[in-house]
Design a protein around this motif. Structure first.
Motif, PDB file in Angstrom:
ATOM      1  N   VAL A  83       0.831  -1.201   0.000  1.00  0.00           N
ATOM      2  CA  VAL A  83       0.000   0.000   0.000  1.00  0.00           C
ATOM      3  C   VAL A  83       0.867   1.254   0.000  1.00  0.00           C
ATOM      4  N   HIS A  84       1.933   1.233   0.774  1.00  0.00           N
ATOM      5  CA  HIS A  84       2.842   2.386   0.825  1.00  0.00           C
ATOM      6  C   HIS A  84       3.447   2.664  -0.554  1.00  0.00           C
ATOM      7  N   PHE A 108       3.548   5.893  -5.658  1.00  0.00           N
ATOM      8  CA  PHE A 108       3.369   5.970  -7.103  1.00  0.00           C
ATOM      9  C   PHE A 108       2.211   6.899  -7.452  1.00  0.00           C
ATOM     10  N   HIS A 109       1.100   6.785  -6.717  1.00  0.00           N
ATOM     11  CA  HIS A 109      -0.070   7.642  -6.955  1.00  0.00           C
ATOM     12  C   HIS A 109       0.284   9.112  -6.748  1.00  0.00           C
ATOM     13  N   ARG A 160       0.991  14.463  -9.055  1.00  0.00           N
ATOM     14  CA  ARG A 160       1.789  15.699  -9.111  1.00  0.00           C
ATOM     15  C   ARG A 160       2.539  15.858 -10.430  1.00  0.00           C
ATOM     16  N   ASP A 161       2.279  14.979 -11.383  1.00  0.00           N
ATOM     17  CA  ASP A 161       2.983  14.993 -12.678  1.00  0.00           C
ATOM     18  C   ASP A 161       4.491  14.958 -12.508  1.00  0.00           C
ATOM     19  N   GLN A 162       4.951  14.159 -11.554  1.00  0.00           N
ATOM     20  CA  GLN A 162       6.381  14.027 -11.295  1.00  0.00           C
ATOM     21  C   GLN A 162       6.923  12.668 -11.741  1.00  0.00           C
ATOM     22  N   ARG A 200      -5.714   6.494 -15.622  1.00  0.00           N
ATOM     23  CA  ARG A 200      -6.822   5.573 -15.408  1.00  0.00           C
ATOM     24  C   ARG A 200      -6.481   4.436 -14.446  1.00  0.00           C
ATOM     25  N   LEU A 201      -5.258   4.397 -13.939  1.00  0.00           N
ATOM     26  CA  LEU A 201      -4.877   3.336 -13.004  1.00  0.00           C
ATOM     27  C   LEU A 201      -5.634   3.436 -11.689  1.00  0.00           C
TER      28      LEU A 201
END
Length: 79
Positions: A27-28, A33-34, A39-41, A60-61
């Motif tokens: 989950v971490h 990743f989310h 943040r478009d990073q 879409r993930l």
């Protein structure tokens, strides 16, 4: 077959027999990743280190699911 090649259990973290610790690590990692994605990073994925792949579908993930229908299911995306 219960298989998901996107999830690399224990990748980047020490292996453990505690199922709750493994779930927490997963989950971490997904939340990190989310955050990068939101943040478009997130750096682009490159083919042979040169050609960037289109990353438009990454949005879409998260917040997307299949909604069952009587005759045909459909995809719903929130966001």
């Amino acid at each position: 077959i219960n298989s998901n090649y996107y999830v690399m259990d224990g990748a980047g973290s020490p292996p453990t027999e505690l199922q709750t610790a493994r779930a927490a690590n997963l989950v971490h990692g997904v939340m990190q990743f989310h955050r990068l994605l939101a943040r478009d990073q997130l750096p682009p994925t490159l083919i042979r280190g040169l050609v960037p792949l289109c990353m438009d579908q990454y949005r879409r993930l998260f917040s997307t699911n299949r909604v069952p229908g009587r005759d045909c299911d459909h995809i719903k995306h929130w966001g």
